[in-house]
Design an enzyme around this catalytic site. Sequence first.
Site, PDB file in Angstrom:
ATOM      1  N   HIS A 360     -17.595  44.235  37.464  1.00 16.43           N
ATOM      2  CA  HIS A 360     -18.887  44.533  36.851  1.00 16.43           C
ATOM      3  C   HIS A 360     -19.993  44.609  37.899  1.00 16.43           C
ATOM      4  CE1 HIS A 360     -16.839  43.354  33.056  1.00 16.43           C
ATOM      5  NE2 HIS A 360     -17.580  44.336  32.610  1.00 16.43           N
ATOM      6  N   ARG A 467     -23.816  48.606  25.366  1.00 19.54           N
ATOM      7  CA  ARG A 467     -22.974  47.403  25.412  1.00 19.54           C
ATOM      8  C   ARG A 467     -23.704  46.256  24.715  1.00 19.54           C
ATOM      9  NH1 ARG A 467     -23.046  49.832  30.579  1.00 19.54           N
ATOM     10  NH2 ARG A 467     -21.005  50.457  31.395  1.00 19.54           N
ATOM     11  N   GLU A 602      -8.683  53.259  24.587  1.00 20.26           N
ATOM     12  CA  GLU A 602      -8.465  52.561  25.853  1.00 20.26           C
ATOM     13  C   GLU A 602      -7.130  51.836  25.893  1.00 20.26           C
ATOM     14  OE1 GLU A 602     -11.816  49.918  26.292  1.00 20.26           O
ATOM     15  OE2 GLU A 602     -11.878  49.486  24.157  1.00 20.26           O
ATOM     16  N   ASN A 625     -11.920  53.203  32.125  1.00 18.91           N
ATOM     17  CA  ASN A 625     -11.637  52.043  32.979  1.00 18.91           C
ATOM     18  C   ASN A 625     -10.454  51.239  32.437  1.00 18.91           C
ATOM     19  OD1 ASN A 625     -13.889  52.891  34.350  1.00 18.91           O
ATOM     20  ND2 ASN A 625     -15.229  51.278  33.590  1.00 18.91           N
ATOM     21  N   ASP A 626     -10.544  50.870  31.156  1.00 15.94           N
ATOM     22  CA  ASP A 626      -9.448  50.087  30.579  1.00 15.94           C
ATOM     23  C   ASP A 626      -8.204  50.929  30.338  1.00 15.94           C
ATOM     24  OD1 ASP A 626     -10.130  47.393  30.492  1.00 15.94           O
ATOM     25  OD2 ASP A 626     -11.409  47.647  28.742  1.00 15.94           O
ATOM     26  N   ARG A 636      -7.709  45.400  36.898  1.00 23.13           N
ATOM     27  CA  ARG A 636      -8.693  46.064  37.745  1.00 23.13           C
ATOM     28  C   ARG A 636      -9.600  45.092  38.482  1.00 23.13           C
ATOM     29  NH1 ARG A 636     -13.573  47.623  34.510  1.00 23.13           N
ATOM     30  NH2 ARG A 636     -13.371  46.834  32.395  1.00 23.13           N
ATOM     31  N   CYS A 673     -16.655  57.493  28.381  1.00 23.45           N
ATOM     32  CA  CYS A 673     -17.751  56.629  28.846  1.00 23.45           C
ATOM     33  C   CYS A 673     -17.345  55.685  29.971  1.00 23.45           C
ATOM     34  CB  CYS A 673     -18.330  55.833  27.680  1.00 23.45           C
ATOM     35  SG  CYS A 673     -17.146  54.756  26.839  1.00 23.45           S
TER      36      CYS A 673
END
Length: 753
Positions: A360, A467, A602, A625-626, A636, A673
């Site tokens: 993050h 988020r 995801e 990402n996931d 990750r 996204c």
Amino acid sequence: MLTTLRRIVLAFGQEPELDTALQNMVGQVKTAMTTECCSVYLADYEQEHFLLMASDGLAKASLGRVAIGFSEGLVGLVGQREEPINIANAQQHPRFKEAPEVQEEDFNAFLGTPIIHQRRVLGILSVQQKQAREFSENEEAFLVTIAAQLAIAIANAETKGILSRNIKQKNRQYVQGIPGSPGLAIGNFYVSYPKAQLSSVSLTKVHQPSSQTKVFQHAVIKTKRDLRQMSDRMQGAIPEDALDIFEMYEHMLESASLGDEILAKINIGWNAESALKLVIEQYVVQFESVDDLYIRERATDIKDLGNRVLFHLQQEDINKPTPPENMILVAQEVTASLIAEYQHKGLKAIVSLSGSTNSHAVILARALGIPAIMGVGNIPLSSFQQKNAIIDGYSGEIFLSPDTATLNEYQHLVREEDELQEIVKQVIDLPAITKDGKSIELLLNAGLGAEFDDSMKNGAIGIGLYRTEIPFMERSCFPSELEQITLYKKVLNSFPRQPVVMRTLDVGGDKALPYFPISEDNPFLGWRGIRITLDHPEIFLVQVRAMLRANIGLGNLEIMLPMVSGTTEVDDAVRLINQAYFEVSNESDVAVAKPKVGIMLEVPSVIFQLSELAKKVDFFSVGSNDLTQYLLAVDRNNSRVAPLFDSYHPAVLRALNKIAEQAQVELIELSLCGELASEPGGALLLLAMGYDKLSMNAHNIPRVKWVLRHLDYKQAQLILSHCLMLSTAKQVHNYLNEQLELLGLGGFVRAGK
């Protein structure tokens, strides 16, 4: 043997000097194996040879002088084959290379094993004996085990040594890390030291031992006072024998041996923190290397006591530097909270010794347009203190105290970067459309900060991902419905006539709520996202009600469900959303708009249920990402496997393309996204696949828009077709970068314009 192994490894890690650590280690291995010679060679990839660094049995004069080529001798053979070599009579072997200066003519038996870290041969550990015989299987297993155990320690120690040698050189000096966030920065390091952890103390020498002695003595006094206060507070609350721990700590502090040893280290030049670290860790090694469990557990007490003293040593430090101008923040692990703390204090770049490029912190750095370099290695933080540097976020290079030529070169590149940034601002208010008329919507990822600043839109035409978990994470309890309404209304008002997609609470994995702890062995495959909120409908219903009430009079809300793995979860979530809708409608005097509901793609299982899911929701949004993490089975946030995480992996690209094809068949709206959308090459491929919307951080919206407006959709489709036929992520990266250069867009993937 296990105790011996533990003692050797702990002693190696505790020794601050690499040469001494290696020499002590070979002596201990020689003794443990009852052999006549033990040696260690370290790999030098620039010179392509193994250098004899330490030996107990070979001539001392040859240490640091004798080099064996990667393809020479038995040592080279071990390195080439990357496995143990066990030879009864080494001098008769065809690969034996005579080196008179090492004086090994009396040795016949040879056993060598590679020291490997992250698929890279760091060196060779060998033992020799005069008697011509093969070493036993147990001896071979012991040497292999110790080499594997020492690999990380040697890798860390080698990194420290390389850095110190680089700093002494007059010519171009640099340290290599892993590129995290692109961009260039020239500035001055500011070191953020971890609090009260002996393991994080960087060994440092000083010129005035007397002042350090006083600092240490004051810290001991304060630690004793704390221990007495803790004991007094707990008097009567816990059994008397449990209070003995505080008395034991005081005795240890008063121990002549412990205090005297620390003062002796200070007197030979170590500062107080370093002296404390050296002595405490020496005791830890002694305690942890014994068989008795009770004594081994006392090592924890020693470490705890050391950290308590260290806390007061750090409080005594009155010479803490203030952040410099053009600050380059460096820490053992740069976190999102650290970036938030310093972003308004002239922060130009970040360097993290550990951590992954998908953390993050890196996502926040990209959102802020700050260059970031991760995974630099176990280099002492003090090595960066008060140094100026150049940070190249494209290549992962850090130029320490750069020479004039290098500085001039990068100053020119920085000016070009600034010019490019000004150029792309020209398209902020223009549509994202290719030269041949293909359009795509660019939306904003929001919610990383506590406050949403609508001045950061940068040409976005809505919010593709808000988020909602961040406000939950910054409180000491679950926010009330009224608190959530106030926050959501502000966000919805920022794009009053454009879509705002709010993701329902997505915690678990690496996102924890301090007041709702979740302890799991494998959190990324555990209780997270929609799984938590369905198990706690009272939390989910309050959040959805707040969203619906905030949307009254606006009508631009869309709700997105995270971590969906099947149709049952969608059915259950939609039922709860409908319940909340009817409750709010009954309570409201005006009409309540019913929002679109979508899901995040995801979890790989949904790729094979797209047809069923499309009938239940209004839109799909891929969380790349996931999805990449789960498709490649790579955590990750784990630095050990971080190089395997790559959204340009052919399997990921083919999965994304399959999703786009199926979405077109089902006539359902599709967006993405993840971080892939904010990269020029990724945006190009997603456009060609047929994604309707891309959601990204504000900093990259003008850059991506500029790229898309300067290419043809047909060109993008040809590039995609070629990428889908490639077999490795590296091939994809190279091809994309080459194509962007040919299109005159190379400044978006490398330094310069």
